[in-house]
Write an enzyme that holds these catalytic residues in place. Structure first.
Site, PDB file in Angstrom:
ATOM      1  N   GLU A  75       0.843  -1.198   0.000  1.00 38.03           N
ATOM      2  CA  GLU A  75       0.000   0.000   0.000  1.00 38.03           C
ATOM      3  C   GLU A  75       0.879   1.249   0.000  1.00 38.03           C
ATOM      4  O   GLU A  75       1.919   1.290   0.660  1.00 38.03           O
ATOM      5  CB  GLU A  75      -0.881  -0.016   1.253  1.00 38.03           C
ATOM      6  N   LYS A 177     -10.368   0.668  -1.255  1.00 39.35           N
ATOM      7  CA  LYS A 177     -10.277   0.386   0.179  1.00 39.35           C
ATOM      8  C   LYS A 177     -11.516   0.853   0.935  1.00 39.35           C
ATOM      9  O   LYS A 177     -11.933   2.007   0.825  1.00 39.35           O
ATOM     10  CB  LYS A 177      -9.024   1.056   0.753  1.00 39.35           C
ATOM     11  N   CYS A 210      -4.700  -3.190   4.045  1.00 34.36           N
ATOM     12  CA  CYS A 210      -4.308  -2.713   5.373  1.00 34.36           C
ATOM     13  C   CYS A 210      -5.409  -2.830   6.427  1.00 34.36           C
ATOM     14  O   CYS A 210      -5.741  -3.925   6.854  1.00 34.36           O
ATOM     15  CB  CYS A 210      -3.775  -1.283   5.259  1.00 34.36           C
TER      16      CYS A 210
END
Length: 500
Positions: A75, A177, A210
């Protein structure tokens, strides 16, 4: 009840070329912009990103030489982090939806303007015959016909985005995300995206980023749909003693019975390191420690192809909704029996900013229990190496909602080395230890989502044995530790209580 049951001895699982594949992840020391909050032109942004893309190209070539069939980059690896909504503008490209159009940026570079990064990544995948996953900034227009009320004030969306390319350079997946972590430059997508892509060598892969790994959507949605291989670019800031990168990413692999391809950033100032190729049966990982040079690291490993599970079977075996009594944490449970009082004095200390109930572990061998309300953790242990004049240990329990830098409901049991010799230091960050114990740690959880980890001296992972029985009991056994114990943890996620 196969998912969430760790098969420690996999007699039927062999790793021939037909039922295994070679994966690579790259922990990247990103070339950063000196002041990310100052806007730059598209040309300046491209010059910056090409420096990181040059590193990606070198590592893709190295991975291909070692037989890798898929490579994952972290990321924020192309531009870095801490941008504002306006200062990231020059770094963004508009990524087409592969579900709506088929596009190979390498062979059709003129179809979409301002897609130099997509073209470079596509050609990289094509040149080295690799499936390739990278993370970038995506700008999408707001069609008024779809969601006029939710469009940002400046008229477009900005997303933290994974892009995946096939080995011939075709753009095969785009994921935005869902769970942002202090990312003012990006928007939460207006609709949850559950994104997968298929490969000829390992079947289906799911995409998350993440902070997503801590939440039900989309990580557990993917698992419940039978996805067994999860691709995980991350810029993970390590948070000992319970949420170090390799510690939790490995725990998720074990608890969810999936393979996790985890690629992290390397940045010492931000405490970012720790990448791995984690399967329910093996772990290939890197975690920098003090005095290590601040540099990137390529990991390559052959891993088994995990067969998908049926949707109905998944939904049954992984439901977060427990029995009737599972909709509460502890004292609010109607008819809950009071826990048996511990014969050891308990104390409260903060770990990960949550108030844990602790008991000290200060005999040569013993059985100890600590409870937070009606949630109790039991430890049977025997020290094989321990000097209590040098190291203090405690058993901690927590049942409640974590509310700092994210809101998520937990039931946690943890054996920790305290930072000092005072009980108040229990729960603080520790990276080294000398004491070793053989132990059994167990509890009865009100969720099936329990993630086990054993972390030892200098950030090394052990492979614990797990036993799960009806009624929510989870037991973790470990003997013959390879190093001093830092943390042994059963990390239960009560997803169904996150919003209560």
């Amino acid at each position: 009840m196969l998912l969430f049951l760790l098969l420690v001895f996999c007699l039927g699982e062999t790793e021939s070329a037909a039922d295994s594949y070679v994966a690579a992840v790259y922990e990247h020391r990103v070339v950063l912009k000196p002041d990310p909050r100052v806007p730059v032109s598209r040309r300046e942004a491209l010059i910056h990103m090409q420096k990181n893309l040059d590193v990606y190209e070198q590592q893709a070539a190295r991975a291909a030489q070692q037989g890798a069939q898929i490579i994952v980059f972290p990321e924020d690896g192309l531009q870095g982090f801490n941008f504002t909504r306006s200062s990231i503008s020059g770094y963004m490209e508009t990524v087409p939806d592969p579900q709506e159009e088929s596009w190979n940026p390498c062979t059709e570079p003129d179809r979409h303007n301002n897609t130099e990064v997509l073209q470079r990544l596509s050609c990289m995948a094509r040149s080295y015959s690799l499936y390739l996953v990278a993370n970038m900034a995506d700008r999408q227009p707001c069609p008024l016909k779809t969601a006029p009320s939710s469009c940002p004030p400046d008229g477009h969306w900005q997303f933290n985005t994974n892009v995946a390319f096939s080995s011939d350079g075709l753009l095969v997946a785009r994921y935005h995300k869902q769970n942002l972590y202090f990312e003012e430059s990006f928007d939460t997508p207006p609709k949850l995206e559950v994104i997968t892509f298929d490969t000829p060598f390992a079947g289906k892969f799911g995409l998350i980023i993440c902070f997503d790994i801590l939440f039900h959507d989309p990580a557990i949605v993917l698992v419940e749909r039978g996805v067994r291989q999860v691709i995980f670019p991350t810029a993970w800031m390590n948070a000992l003693p319970l949420l170090d990168s390799i510690q939790f990413h490995r725990a998720f692999s074990l608890g969810a019975n999936v393979t996790v391809l985890s690629a992290n950033i390397r940045n010492d100032r931000l405490i970012m390191t720790g990448s791995g190729i984690f399967t329910p049966f093996s772990a290939t990982f890197h975690h920098a420690v003090k005095e290590d040079p601040e540099e990137g690291r390529l990991l390559v490993a052959r891993v088994p192809v995990l067969e998908p599970m049926g949707v109905n079977e998944e939904a049954e075996s992984t439901s977060s909704e427990p029995s009737e009594s599972g909709h509460c944490y502890k004292d609010s449970c109607p008819g809950s029996a009071s826990p048996a009082p511990s014969s050891y004095p308990t104390f409260t200390a903060y770990m990960m900013r949550d108030p844990y109930k602790f008991v000290l572990i200060n005999k040569s061998e013993d059985n100890v229990t600590v409870c937070d309300g009606t949630f109790c953790c039991h430890l049977q242990y025997k020290w094989t190496a321990h000097d209590q004049r040098k190291e203090l240990y405690a058993l901690g329990a927590f049942a409640g909602t974590h509310t700092v830098h994210g809101r998520y409901a937990l039931q946690v049991c943890a054996v920790v080395r305290c930072a000092g010799l005072e009980p108040s230091s229990c729960g603080q960050k520790v990276e080294e230890a000398e004491s070793k114990m053989d132990f059994l740690l167990e509890a009865t959880f009100q969720t099936k989502y329990v993630y086990p980890s054993v972390l030892v001296n200098r950030m090394v992972l052990e492979q614990p044995k797990l036993e799960r029985t009806a009624g929510g009991r989870v037991a973790m056994m470990q003997s013959n530790l390879s190093g001093g114990l830092i943390t042994a943890c059963l990390y239960g996620r009560m997803y169904h209580l996150d919003n209560e």
